[in-house]
Motif scaffolding. Structure first.
Motif, PDB file in Angstrom:
ATOM      1  N   ARG A 126       0.822  -1.208   0.000  1.00 59.31           N
ATOM      2  CA  ARG A 126       0.000   0.000   0.000  1.00 59.31           C
ATOM      3  C   ARG A 126       0.861   1.265   0.000  1.00 59.31           C
ATOM      4  O   ARG A 126       0.505   2.275  -0.613  1.00 59.31           O
ATOM      5  N   LYS A 127       2.008   1.197   0.676  1.00 63.75           N
ATOM      6  CA  LYS A 127       2.903   2.353   0.691  1.00 63.75           C
ATOM      7  C   LYS A 127       3.415   2.654  -0.710  1.00 63.75           C
ATOM      8  O   LYS A 127       3.546   3.820  -1.114  1.00 63.75           O
ATOM      9  N   GLY A 128       3.703   1.597  -1.473  1.00 64.02           N
ATOM     10  CA  GLY A 128       4.164   1.782  -2.845  1.00 64.02           C
ATOM     11  C   GLY A 128       3.106   2.386  -3.740  1.00 64.02           C
ATOM     12  O   GLY A 128       3.410   2.864  -4.840  1.00 64.02           O
ATOM     13  N   ARG A 129       1.859   2.381  -3.272  1.00 62.18           N
ATOM     14  CA  ARG A 129       0.760   2.959  -4.042  1.00 62.18           C
ATOM     15  C   ARG A 129       0.234   4.239  -3.401  1.00 62.18           C
ATOM     16  O   ARG A 129      -0.894   4.666  -3.664  1.00 62.18           O
ATOM     17  N   GLY A 130       1.068   4.814  -2.527  1.00 56.31           N
ATOM     18  CA  GLY A 130       0.750   6.125  -1.975  1.00 56.31           C
ATOM     19  C   GLY A 130      -0.127   6.125  -0.747  1.00 56.31           C
ATOM     20  O   GLY A 130      -0.620   7.181  -0.339  1.00 56.31           O
ATOM     21  N   GLU A 131      -0.334   4.956  -0.132  1.00 58.59           N
ATOM     22  CA  GLU A 131      -1.181   4.888   1.061  1.00 58.59           C
ATOM     23  C   GLU A 131      -0.324   4.442   2.244  1.00 58.59           C
ATOM     24  O   GLU A 131       0.119   3.301   2.304  1.00 58.59           O
ATOM     25  N   ASN A 132      -0.069   5.338   3.170  1.00 59.02           N
ATOM     26  CA  ASN A 132       0.753   5.023   4.333  1.00 59.02           C
ATOM     27  C   ASN A 132      -0.126   4.514   5.475  1.00 59.02           C
ATOM     28  O   ASN A 132      -0.956   5.252   6.014  1.00 59.02           O
TER      29      ASN A 132
END
Length: 472
Positions: A126-132
């Motif tokens: 999810r971080k790689g898709r902009g969601e932290n």
């Protein structure tokens, strides 16, 4: 488009006019696996089955620990609502002839994942898709997605989904067989059509179809489950024998009695007992510490495995072939006949114990008596202990301890070990066969008082006291 439906022809229709839509292919349209097909699946995980949550994609974190090259990446990893992982392998064209082997390899690797590993993978994805997201948030998302309790056992049986433009016969034939062997593998065909300037993609589950699942796989998987259960039962029986022989839990020549249990109905059990009543020798075997065939049947004097003899008896009574009997549950310790090397009280404590129960109770014991010899050497004059106390300290059982002391030519202070009531075991033997005194005589000279044949309980060293002796 329903699952299992095959789409050979598509048309655009306008009233009575139907115009065929020409099929095309991902490669022909410049569409790639990772940038396009994979993204379609991530955006629409329903193509993988009902209620699938995408955990991650392009996963390769096992590269450093499991020896899988970094270029081998798991395309998509999902989690369905039952709590099973979904391993997805993607091919934009015709699948490779060994694509199923790739899927099985990834399934084997992810079957070792736990909740924390999956939560970390989902967080990174999810971080790689902009969601932290916090790790705890990811962990809770996975837990909430599963209907019911989280099951580590279910994680060990991933479902596999292979999506490709087409499948060679070698793949489909192998997947059919693997499915019958109780592996869940779905084959989904991705098709592409061009309608004017618009591309239309479709996903069709080509195996297993609902009809195949109901009429072919269901019976086959029942058979596979039965086969696995039978193998497990045989393994249990074999393991029980190895545990008993390895720990010396039953002395050679000990008698066992037949009590049919596992794998028979109440009616058949009564028939077997009636058959035994006609000849009591049919219920009696002699134990030998041989892992291959430890039982000798009194009827014919031949050696058997516990399950082999149970099957033979079943067939003799019913005229049918036995199926799935765990024979080690059929044979109980015959406490009415006490081996010479065993203390009667300790042997009596095994009443009603079958081979399976004995092995479970004392699994982990062994025949290395070095610790026993060291312990006995530390027992001081004027004190005594019991077979059970010694066994508790060295993680064994009173029966093999007593058997060893009765036959050991090097055991120090063996006369200081008595039975649970503080009496000399009838199985006690001096190393010197010419000796006529008893252990009680020697203990008395060391200061231990005896009352009606029982040693003074205040001179007893308990298991806890034995653990504190110097050198233990």
């Amino acid at each position: 488009m329903g699952q299992g439906d095959s789409v050979d022809h598509l048309f655009t229709v306008e009233g009575a006019l139907a115009v065929r839509i020409a099929p095309t292919a991902l490669a022909a349209e410049g569409l790639l696996e990772r940038q396009h097909l994979q993204e379609w699946v991530i955006a629409h995980p329903q193509v993988l089955g009902d209620s699938v949550l995408v955990i991650t994609s392009e996963f390769d974190r096992w590269a450093d620990t499991d020896g899988v090259p970094a270029r081998d990446r798991l395309d998509v990893l999902g989690l369905d609502a039952t709590g099973r992982l979904v391993v997805v392998e993607l091919k934009r064209g015709t699948a490779d002839r060994d694509v199923h082997l790739q899927a099985i390899t990834y399934a084997a690797l992810v079957s070792r994942f736990d909740l924390d590993t999956l939560a970390q993978a989902h967080r990174d994805f999810r971080k790689g898709r902009g969601e932290n997201l916090e790790l705890d948030t990811c962990r809770q998302r996975l837990l909430d997605h599963v209907d019911g309790d989280w099951s580590p056992e279910l994680l060990q049986r991933p479902r596999q989904v292979i999506i490709a433009g087409d499948f060679p016969k070698q793949v489909t034939h192998t997947v059919v067989w693997l499915s019958e062997m109780n592996l869940d593998i779905d084959l989904i065909q991705v098709g592409l059509w061009k309608v004017k300037d618009q591309l239309v993609a479709g996903f069709t589950k080509v195996y297993p179809t609902p009809e195949v699942e109901e009429f072919t796989l269901a019976p086959a998987r029942i058979e596979a489950k039965a086969a696995a259960q039978k193998l497990e039962e045989r393994s249990r029986a074999q393991n029980a024998v190895h545990v008993i022989v390895g720990a010396g839990l039953i002395p050679d020549g000990a008698l066992l009695r037949l009590t049919p249990r596992h794998g028979v109905t109440e009616g058949i059990r009564e028939d077997i007992l009636a058959w035994v009543g006609e000849d009591r020798s049919r219920a009696s075997v002699t134990w030998n510490n041989n892992t291959a065939k430890p039982l000798t049947w009194k009827v014919d004097g031949k050696p058997y495995t516990p399950t082999g003899l149970a099957n033979h008896i079943f067939t003799s009574v019913t005229g049918r072939k036995a199926d799935g009997i765990q024979g080690t549950t059929w044979w109980d310790i015959d406490t009415a006949h006490v081996p010479d090397t065993v203390d009667p009280d300790e042997w009596a404590a095994l009443a009603g114990t079958n081979l399976t129960g004995l092995a479970k109770q004392f699994n982990g014991t062994g025949k290395d008596w070095t610790v026993l010899h060291t312990l006995l050497n530390a027992v001081p004059a004027g004190r005594w202990t019991t077979y059970g106390d010694v066994a508790a300290v060295i993680s064994s059982h009173a029966v093999p301890v007593g058997t060893h002391l009765a036959t050991c030519g090097q055991c120090p202070n063996a006369w200081r070990v008595l039975n649970a009531s503080g009496r000399v075991s009838p199985g006690f033997r001096w190393n010197d066969p010419t000796r006529t005194d008893s252990p009680a005589d020697v203990l008395a000279t060391e200061g231990v008082r005896f009352d009606a044949g029982a040693a003074d309980p205040t001179a007893r060293l308990s298991a806890d006291a034995l653990k504190t002796l110097p050198g233990d």
